[in-house]
Scaffold this motif. Structure first.
Motif, PDB file in Angstrom:
ATOM      1  N   UNK A 148       0.783  -1.393   0.020  1.00 38.25           N
ATOM      2  CA  UNK A 148      -0.041  -0.139   0.010  1.00 38.25           C
ATOM      3  C   UNK A 148       0.843   1.426  -0.075  1.00 38.25           C
ATOM      4  N   UNK A 149       2.167   1.126   0.112  1.00 37.65           N
ATOM      5  CA  UNK A 149       2.868   2.305   0.186  1.00 37.65           C
ATOM      6  C   UNK A 149       2.907   3.073  -1.412  1.00 37.65           C
ATOM      7  N   UNK A 150       3.130   4.305  -1.488  1.00 38.68           N
ATOM      8  CA  UNK A 150       3.125   4.949  -2.428  1.00 38.68           C
ATOM      9  C   UNK A 150       4.437   4.691  -3.242  1.00 38.68           C
ATOM     10  N   UNK A 151       4.269   4.872  -4.688  1.00 38.80           N
ATOM     11  CA  UNK A 151       5.579   4.627  -5.682  1.00 38.80           C
ATOM     12  C   UNK A 151       5.968   6.107  -6.373  1.00 38.80           C
ATOM     13  N   UNK A 152       5.212   7.043  -5.725  1.00 37.71           N
ATOM     14  CA  UNK A 152       5.506   8.544  -6.258  1.00 37.71           C
ATOM     15  C   UNK A 152       6.344   9.143  -5.598  1.00 37.71           C
ATOM     16  N   UNK A 153       7.685   9.568  -6.101  1.00 42.81           N
ATOM     17  CA  UNK A 153       8.887  10.067  -5.378  1.00 42.81           C
ATOM     18  C   UNK A 153       8.348  11.423  -4.852  1.00 42.81           C
ATOM     19  N   UNK A 154       7.192  12.120  -5.277  1.00 44.18           N
ATOM     20  CA  UNK A 154       6.774  13.427  -4.907  1.00 44.18           C
ATOM     21  C   UNK A 154       6.348  13.524  -3.349  1.00 44.18           C
ATOM     22  N   UNK A 155       6.003  12.180  -2.994  1.00 40.85           N
ATOM     23  CA  UNK A 155       5.642  12.388  -1.373  1.00 40.85           C
ATOM     24  C   UNK A 155       6.513  11.066  -0.820  1.00 40.85           C
ATOM     25  N   UNK A 156       7.719  11.476  -0.667  1.00 44.60           N
ATOM     26  CA  UNK A 156       8.710  10.549  -0.369  1.00 44.60           C
ATOM     27  C   UNK A 156       8.299   9.785   1.044  1.00 44.60           C
ATOM     28  N   UNK A 157       7.619  10.819   1.927  1.00 45.93           N
ATOM     29  CA  UNK A 157       7.470   9.768   3.271  1.00 45.93           C
ATOM     30  C   UNK A 157       6.293   8.775   3.088  1.00 45.93           C
ATOM     31  N   UNK A 158       5.610   8.826   2.200  1.00 45.71           N
ATOM     32  CA  UNK A 158       4.426   7.712   1.919  1.00 45.71           C
ATOM     33  C   UNK A 158       5.222   6.421   1.151  1.00 45.71           C
ATOM     34  N   UNK A 159       6.396   6.788   0.967  1.00 46.02           N
ATOM     35  CA  UNK A 159       7.054   5.650   0.143  1.00 46.02           C
ATOM     36  C   UNK A 159       7.763   4.714   1.582  1.00 46.02           C
ATOM     37  N   UNK A 160       7.471   5.068   2.680  1.00 43.85           N
ATOM     38  CA  UNK A 160       7.892   4.105   3.755  1.00 43.85           C
ATOM     39  C   UNK A 160       6.791   3.496   4.489  1.00 43.85           C
ATOM     40  N   UNK A 161       7.021   2.721   5.342  1.00 41.53           N
ATOM     41  CA  UNK A 161       6.222   2.157   6.133  1.00 41.53           C
ATOM     42  C   UNK A 161       6.339   2.781   7.852  1.00 41.53           C
ATOM     43  N   UNK A 162       5.141   3.318   8.234  1.00 43.46           N
ATOM     44  CA  UNK A 162       5.305   3.932   9.612  1.00 43.46           C
ATOM     45  C   UNK A 162       4.937   2.957  10.465  1.00 43.46           C
ATOM     46  N   UNK A 163       5.901   3.148  11.519  1.00 45.89           N
ATOM     47  CA  UNK A 163       5.827   2.139  12.808  1.00 45.89           C
ATOM     48  C   UNK A 163       5.781   2.763  14.007  1.00 45.89           C
ATOM     49  N   UNK A 164       4.616   2.710  14.707  1.00 46.55           N
ATOM     50  CA  UNK A 164       4.329   3.532  15.820  1.00 46.55           C
ATOM     51  C   UNK A 164       4.126   2.564  17.039  1.00 46.55           C
ATOM     52  N   UNK A 165       5.027   2.793  18.340  1.00 45.28           N
ATOM     53  CA  UNK A 165       5.099   1.756  19.266  1.00 45.28           C
ATOM     54  C   UNK A 165       4.579   2.688  20.621  1.00 45.28           C
ATOM     55  N   UNK A 166       3.649   2.186  21.200  1.00 46.85           N
ATOM     56  CA  UNK A 166       3.330   2.681  22.533  1.00 46.85           C
ATOM     57  C   UNK A 166       2.833   1.702  23.523  1.00 46.85           C
ATOM     58  N   UNK A 167       3.892   1.563  24.591  1.00 44.76           N
ATOM     59  CA  UNK A 167       3.660   0.414  25.499  1.00 44.76           C
ATOM     60  C   UNK A 167       3.863  -0.725  24.714  1.00 44.76           C
ATOM     61  N   UNK A 168       3.018  -1.834  24.794  1.00 42.97           N
ATOM     62  CA  UNK A 168       3.016  -3.022  24.049  1.00 42.97           C
ATOM     63  C   UNK A 168       2.509  -3.077  22.861  1.00 42.97           C
ATOM     64  N   UNK A 169       1.844  -1.753  22.368  1.00 37.60           N
ATOM     65  CA  UNK A 169       1.259  -2.072  20.988  1.00 37.60           C
ATOM     66  C   UNK A 169       2.071  -1.418  19.994  1.00 37.60           C
ATOM     67  N   UNK A 188       5.234  -8.852  23.213  1.00 44.83           N
ATOM     68  CA  UNK A 188       5.323  -9.526  24.625  1.00 44.83           C
ATOM     69  C   UNK A 188       5.880  -8.497  25.773  1.00 44.83           C
ATOM     70  N   UNK A 189       6.610  -7.720  25.537  1.00 45.51           N
ATOM     71  CA  UNK A 189       7.263  -6.939  26.349  1.00 45.51           C
ATOM     72  C   UNK A 189       6.847  -5.509  25.984  1.00 45.51           C
ATOM     73  N   UNK A 190       6.344  -4.441  26.952  1.00 48.02           N
ATOM     74  CA  UNK A 190       6.250  -2.987  26.573  1.00 48.02           C
ATOM     75  C   UNK A 190       7.654  -2.278  26.375  1.00 48.02           C
ATOM     76  N   UNK A 191       7.672  -1.530  25.538  1.00 42.87           N
ATOM     77  CA  UNK A 191       8.804  -0.704  25.259  1.00 42.87           C
ATOM     78  C   UNK A 191       8.811   0.512  25.799  1.00 42.87           C
ATOM     79  N   UNK A 192       9.894   1.043  26.551  1.00 39.96           N
ATOM     80  CA  UNK A 192       9.850   2.400  27.127  1.00 39.96           C
ATOM     81  C   UNK A 192       9.663   3.603  26.682  1.00 39.96           C
TER      82      UNK A 192
END
Lengths: 373, 373
Positions: A148-169, A188-192
């Protein structure tokens, strides 16, 4: 540097690290693989400066270590040469100059090399803390979102995968602004620390290919501008994309007017059939007319003809809806599920279509409909 | 036209005839497949005007014939549509206009068609006499020679395969003027006329792919400007290239100074290894130093490095010879043999290298050496 090693042992690791060599690269030294041999074992490193992969082969897996040392072997055919060697044991020896001799049976190659001192100094040391994730979970999460990432270099940030971590989610999101894939994983373990990073899709896609043993764990070491994955004997380090990723959680509707339960395989086969009308599967549009008992899928290309197919469903109410979407986007979405039944959520013909598994809510797939007249 | 038929029955024949449709074609009607249904069965025809393939499906293999008729179905996705149909039986029906309805289960396609009266009239009738050849023999003969044809449009005649028949001897030759492949076949029955024709390699290559049952016979009907092959239920008609093919028999030396017997698999593996040095396998040059007991193969690319390998041989005398050749040409030659041992015949480093099987003299492969300094 002089050592001998089993063909398959070195070939496997060379195949992993060579994924970091970019065909577009113009810095000559980065076309090479750095060999570093010491009394502990052999390290192989390749990099395109955005992505660095380093594999370590322990001395236990090396037939003999005669002289330590290091060199850069810069040869497009190196993997083919190793693969075609006639015997199981291959001898490597660097002579006085910048040349490596590779020998097996009666077959012998002398390849010009580069000085390892000229190789860029890449720091691959650990962070003080890290996230542990199952290799299977990581691999699946990448596969379920990366398309689902973008292949358009005009929006470089959308050519990446966003990873969010909050506690153990851990939430993994990809979007090209017309579709969105989001996978939620419980660690398995929350991240600080709170994490919100974007990893280039082209890099993390290579990691997915390298992970072969799904029973292992992967360590994720997160830094300001880079991420280091540790998997088995492999260090995999990618730069991060800079900028703040859009707040995608607001894109996904919470309430839905139409909730449709359908068999995944039947729906997938029908979409694939109907998608055959038109110029090319990538561009074709499918219209979906939903009533209480069935979905009628149809496609139309005036000059070519029309196709139609029906699929049985169960639905939350007797309201009808007609909605159109990109055949390719829906096919990508359906391929990300392995479940028997999926649920399709809709509101109106211009609001997002959301697809989820009927038995598991960790994966959310969203596509925007296409307005037809 | 209205009939129903088993999916796999029609799919197989559509796959055969569609090989005649050229992607380069600009005449719209030739992008289509002509369907002709009468009480005897269904004929499917496709053509790019140089090559015409017609398949006949007997009424016995058709579920039901309701109304006869004919139409041209011009749809790039036709094969994919048939392949993806949900049930085994597919119904075809042409309505009043130029449209065909294709239906299976709940799935239905309506494709725009062209009028069969507009299709070019192609005569595919038999000649009064023909040559009989075993399908296996024909298929093998094509595979063993076709790679040697020229790809240069400046010498169009060399882009074809030359077939000469004299009595019961059939000779099949291909050359690009740097290499030559010649296969001789003994026919069961002599043919009355002397034949010397050139068939475009691109066409006869498709015939090779269509022949799946090697136990059958193929009839070759030779005309002034075309050749018609009859195989099973398929008519395969190709134009002939005009002009007189070079007299290749004078190219092949009769006497040789050096006669080397070598194991095919060992020699092939070594050539493939040593060929890895250089820009690309297609362009790399291999040097072969032959002494009484072994061949030493070597390759050198100044900027890259060098490779070498050895193969044991038996030789007719103790004279040594050094000769260089294109790696790709030798690999192509070696792939055309299935025997355990081959014989390499040479005179000097500038005279043709001839390769033959040690156990069968029906196939002659010749390549010109490359002069290196």
């Amino acid at each position: 540097m002089k050592f001998s090693i089993n063909k398959n042992v070195i070939l496997e690791q060379l195949q992993y690290v060579s994924k970091a060599i970019s065909p577009k690269n113009i810095i000559n030294i980065l076309n090479g693989i750095k060999f570093e041999l010491d009394s502990k074992g052999l390290s192989l490193t390749a990099s395109d400066s955005n992505l660095t992969i380093k594999a370590f082969i322990d001395k236990e897996k090396i037939e003999s270590i005669d002289t330590v040392g290091s060199i850069i072997v810069s040869n497009k055919s190196l993997l083919d040469i190793i693969k075609n060697m006639p015997e199981d044991i291959i001898k490597f020896e660097v002579d006085d100059g910048l040349r490596i001799n590779i020998k097996s049976g009666e077959c012998e190659f002398n390849l010009n090399c580069l000085n390892s001192l000229d190789y860029p100094d890449i720091d691959m040391s650990d962070n003080k803390t890290h996230i542990d994730i199952k290799a299977e979970t990581l691999k699946k999460m990448i596969k379920q979102t990366i398309f689902a990432v973008s292949v358009q270099e005009s929006r470089p940030l959308l050519m990446g995968i966003n990873i969010k971590v909050n506690g153990n989610i851990l939430e993994c999101t990809a979007t090209d602004s017309y579709r969105l894939a989001k996978k939620t994983v419980t660690l398995d373990k929350p991240y600080d620390e709170v994490v919100d990073i974007v990893i280039p899709a082209s890099n993390i896609g290579e990691l997915e290919k390298i992970i072969s043993d799904e029973s292992k764990n992967v360590e994720m070491h997160i830094f300001d501008k880079k991420i280091l994955f540790k998997y088995e004997n492999i260090l995999f380090q990618s730069n991060l994309l800079e900028g703040s990723y859009p707040n995608t959680s607001s894109f996904i509707p919470v309430d839905f007017e139409h909730i449709v339960n359908v068999n995944l395989n039947n729906y997938y086969a029908s979409i694939n059939r109907v998608a055959l009308i038109g110029q090319s599967k990538d561009k074709n549009i499918i219209k979906m007319d939903v009533n209480e008992k069935e979905i009628v899928l149809s496609s139309l290309a005036t000059q070519i003809g029309a196709g139609t197919d029906k699929v049985s469903i169960t639905k939350n109410n007797s309201e009808e809806i007609s909605i159109s979407f990109s055949a390719k986007y829906m096919i990508d979405v359906l391929r990300s599920f392995e479940d028997e039944d999926i649920i399709i959520y809709m509101n109106t013909d211009s609001k997002p279509i959301v697809v989820m598994s009927a038995s598991d809510d960790s994966l959310v797939q969203l596509i925007l409909p296409i307005k037809t007249f």
